[in-house]
Design a protein around this motif. Structure first.
Motif, PDB file in Angstrom:
ATOM      1  N   ALA A   5       0.866  -1.197  -0.022  1.00  0.00           N
ATOM      2  CA  ALA A   5       0.006   0.055   0.010  1.00  0.00           C
ATOM      3  C   ALA A   5       0.904   1.365  -0.066  1.00  0.00           C
ATOM      4  CB  ALA A   5      -0.960  -0.073   1.296  1.00  0.00           C
ATOM      5  N   LEU A   6       1.918   1.386   0.789  1.00  0.00           N
ATOM      6  CA  LEU A   6       2.719   2.270   0.888  1.00  0.00           C
ATOM      7  C   LEU A   6       3.466   2.422  -0.719  1.00  0.00           C
ATOM      8  CD1 LEU A   6       4.449   4.425   2.386  1.00  0.00           C
ATOM      9  CD2 LEU A   6       6.225   2.798   2.823  1.00  0.00           C
ATOM     10  N   TYR A   7       3.917   1.499  -1.297  1.00  0.00           N
ATOM     11  CA  TYR A   7       4.627   1.628  -2.596  1.00  0.00           C
ATOM     12  C   TYR A   7       3.535   2.120  -3.568  1.00  0.00           C
ATOM     13  CZ  TYR A   7       8.480  -0.779  -0.669  1.00  0.00           C
ATOM     14  OH  TYR A   7       9.658  -1.656   0.040  1.00  0.00           O
ATOM     15  N   LEU A   8       2.322   1.684  -3.387  1.00  0.00           N
ATOM     16  CA  LEU A   8       1.248   2.153  -4.668  1.00  0.00           C
ATOM     17  C   LEU A   8       0.953   3.778  -3.997  1.00  0.00           C
ATOM     18  CD1 LEU A   8      -1.157  -0.650  -4.296  1.00  0.00           C
ATOM     19  CD2 LEU A   8       0.131   0.038  -6.271  1.00  0.00           C
ATOM     20  N   ALA A   9       0.833   4.193  -2.836  1.00  0.00           N
ATOM     21  CA  ALA A   9       0.760   5.552  -2.642  1.00  0.00           C
ATOM     22  C   ALA A   9       2.050   6.403  -3.208  1.00  0.00           C
ATOM     23  CB  ALA A   9       0.639   5.571  -1.092  1.00  0.00           C
ATOM     24  N   CYS A  10       3.220   5.954  -3.217  1.00  0.00           N
ATOM     25  CA  CYS A  10       4.138   6.438  -3.692  1.00  0.00           C
ATOM     26  C   CYS A  10       4.199   6.731  -5.239  1.00  0.00           C
ATOM     27  CB  CYS A  10       5.693   5.884  -3.256  1.00  0.00           C
ATOM     28  SG  CYS A  10       5.931   5.699  -1.627  1.00  0.00           S
ATOM     29  N   ILE A  11       3.938   5.516  -5.881  1.00  0.00           N
ATOM     30  CA  ILE A  11       3.568   5.882  -7.130  1.00  0.00           C
ATOM     31  C   ILE A  11       2.572   6.906  -7.629  1.00  0.00           C
ATOM     32  CG2 ILE A  11       2.562   4.436  -9.257  1.00  0.00           C
ATOM     33  CD1 ILE A  11       3.984   2.046  -8.006  1.00  0.00           C
ATOM     34  N   ILE A  12       1.385   6.839  -7.023  1.00  0.00           N
ATOM     35  CA  ILE A  12       0.297   7.674  -7.238  1.00  0.00           C
ATOM     36  C   ILE A  12       0.954   9.066  -6.819  1.00  0.00           C
ATOM     37  CG2 ILE A  12      -1.707   8.922  -6.060  1.00  0.00           C
ATOM     38  CD1 ILE A  12      -2.648   5.736  -5.854  1.00  0.00           C
ATOM     39  N   ALA A  13       1.828   9.400  -5.785  1.00  0.00           N
ATOM     40  CA  ALA A  13       2.368  10.513  -5.444  1.00  0.00           C
ATOM     41  C   ALA A  13       3.415  10.967  -6.660  1.00  0.00           C
ATOM     42  CB  ALA A  13       3.238  10.628  -4.347  1.00  0.00           C
ATOM     43  N   GLY A  14       3.887  10.079  -7.363  1.00  0.00           N
ATOM     44  CA  GLY A  14       4.938  10.460  -8.391  1.00  0.00           C
ATOM     45  C   GLY A  14       4.066  10.889  -9.677  1.00  0.00           C
ATOM     46  N   PHE A  15       2.940  10.358  -9.824  1.00  0.00           N
ATOM     47  CA  PHE A  15       2.004  10.689 -10.641  1.00  0.00           C
ATOM     48  C   PHE A  15       1.680  12.104 -10.766  1.00  0.00           C
ATOM     49  CE2 PHE A  15      -2.222  10.698 -12.995  1.00  0.00           C
ATOM     50  CZ  PHE A  15      -1.945  10.485 -14.231  1.00  0.00           C
ATOM     51  N   THR A  16       1.119  12.326  -9.315  1.00  0.00           N
ATOM     52  CA  THR A  16       0.668  13.692  -9.078  1.00  0.00           C
ATOM     53  C   THR A  16       1.909  14.691  -9.190  1.00  0.00           C
ATOM     54  OG1 THR A  16      -0.771  12.636  -7.412  1.00  0.00           O
ATOM     55  CG2 THR A  16      -0.292  15.138  -7.129  1.00  0.00           C
ATOM     56  N   LEU A  17       3.120  14.391  -8.900  1.00  0.00           N
ATOM     57  CA  LEU A  17       4.025  15.390  -9.166  1.00  0.00           C
ATOM     58  C   LEU A  17       3.999  15.935 -10.608  1.00  0.00           C
ATOM     59  CD1 LEU A  17       7.049  14.380  -6.783  1.00  0.00           C
ATOM     60  CD2 LEU A  17       5.690  16.609  -6.945  1.00  0.00           C
ATOM     61  N   THR A  18       3.920  14.819 -11.606  1.00  0.00           N
ATOM     62  CA  THR A  18       4.061  15.061 -13.089  1.00  0.00           C
ATOM     63  C   THR A  18       3.102  15.692 -13.519  1.00  0.00           C
ATOM     64  OG1 THR A  18       3.220  12.835 -13.575  1.00  0.00           O
ATOM     65  CG2 THR A  18       5.360  13.028 -13.373  1.00  0.00           C
ATOM     66  N   ARG A  19       1.721  15.855 -12.832  1.00  0.00           N
ATOM     67  CA  ARG A  19       0.573  16.545 -13.170  1.00  0.00           C
ATOM     68  C   ARG A  19       0.315  17.959 -12.426  1.00  0.00           C
ATOM     69  NH1 ARG A  19      -0.390  14.358 -18.149  1.00  0.00           N
ATOM     70  NH2 ARG A  19      -0.209  12.199 -18.007  1.00  0.00           N
ATOM     71  N   LEU A  20       1.068  18.449 -11.772  1.00  0.00           N
ATOM     72  CA  LEU A  20       0.930  19.519 -11.113  1.00  0.00           C
ATOM     73  C   LEU A  20       0.860  20.729 -12.037  1.00  0.00           C
ATOM     74  CD1 LEU A  20       3.944  19.806  -8.496  1.00  0.00           C
ATOM     75  CD2 LEU A  20       1.598  19.653  -8.188  1.00  0.00           C
ATOM     76  N   PRO A  21      -0.366  21.549 -11.621  1.00  0.00           N
ATOM     77  CA  PRO A  21      -0.575  22.767 -12.708  1.00  0.00           C
ATOM     78  C   PRO A  21       0.665  23.756 -12.572  1.00  0.00           C
ATOM     79  CG  PRO A  21      -2.151  22.794 -10.660  1.00  0.00           C
ATOM     80  CD  PRO A  21      -1.138  21.476 -10.473  1.00  0.00           C
ATOM     81  N   GLU A  22       0.710  24.625 -13.185  1.00  0.00           N
ATOM     82  CA  GLU A  22       1.744  25.740 -13.351  1.00  0.00           C
ATOM     83  C   GLU A  22       1.310  26.701 -12.464  1.00  0.00           C
ATOM     84  OE1 GLU A  22       4.740  25.888 -15.021  1.00  0.00           O
ATOM     85  OE2 GLU A  22       4.454  23.902 -16.044  1.00  0.00           O
ATOM     86  N   ILE A  23       2.189  26.843 -11.301  1.00  0.00           N
ATOM     87  CA  ILE A  23       2.082  27.889 -10.460  1.00  0.00           C
ATOM     88  C   ILE A  23       3.219  28.828 -10.712  1.00  0.00           C
ATOM     89  CG2 ILE A  23       1.977  28.137  -8.068  1.00  0.00           C
ATOM     90  CD1 ILE A  23       1.198  25.428  -7.510  1.00  0.00           C
ATOM     91  N   PRO A  24       2.571  30.106 -10.789  1.00  0.00           N
ATOM     92  CA  PRO A  24       3.792  31.129 -11.516  1.00  0.00           C
ATOM     93  C   PRO A  24       5.016  31.155 -10.630  1.00  0.00           C
ATOM     94  CG  PRO A  24       1.748  31.975 -11.257  1.00  0.00           C
ATOM     95  CD  PRO A  24       1.700  30.722 -10.673  1.00  0.00           C
ATOM     96  N   PHE A  25       5.044  30.940  -9.341  1.00  0.00           N
ATOM     97  CA  PHE A  25       6.567  31.052  -8.432  1.00  0.00           C
ATOM     98  C   PHE A  25       7.116  29.780  -8.601  1.00  0.00           C
ATOM     99  CE2 PHE A  25       3.198  30.112  -5.367  1.00  0.00           C
ATOM    100  CZ  PHE A  25       3.839  29.055  -4.528  1.00  0.00           C
ATOM    101  N   LEU A  26       6.331  28.693  -9.042  1.00  0.00           N
ATOM    102  CA  LEU A  26       6.982  27.259  -9.051  1.00  0.00           C
ATOM    103  C   LEU A  26       7.244  27.107 -10.433  1.00  0.00           C
ATOM    104  CD1 LEU A  26       5.451  25.304  -6.311  1.00  0.00           C
ATOM    105  CD2 LEU A  26       7.529  26.180  -6.031  1.00  0.00           C
ATOM    106  N   SER A  27       7.070  27.734 -11.550  1.00  0.00           N
ATOM    107  CA  SER A  27       7.023  27.195 -12.918  1.00  0.00           C
ATOM    108  C   SER A  27       8.561  26.948 -13.110  1.00  0.00           C
ATOM    109  CB  SER A  27       6.620  28.777 -13.702  1.00  0.00           C
ATOM    110  OG  SER A  27       7.621  29.631 -13.481  1.00  0.00           O
TER     111      SER A  27
END
Length: 59
Positions: A5-27
């Protein structure tokens, strides 16, 4: 089972990092988040595959 379950959560977190919206100060960090997200998904997916193969061989 908790590790799976922890490894699956990490995979989902990695997917979420790739789908982050463009935030101006983090662009400027957008490509870094993509790289970290892809590496996270790859590493933890390979770990899950390894655990599955190891479980199959034990049987």
């Amino acid at each position: 089972m908790n590790l799976v379950a922890l490894y699956l959560a990490c995979i989902i977190a990695g997917f979420t990092l790739t789908r982050l919206p463009e935030i101006p100060f983090l662009s400027s960090l957008g490509s870094l988040f993509d790289i970290i997200g892809i590496l996270t998904m790859l590493v933890f997916s390979l770990v899950l595959i390894y655990m599955g193969i190891k479980a199959l061989i034990k049987k």
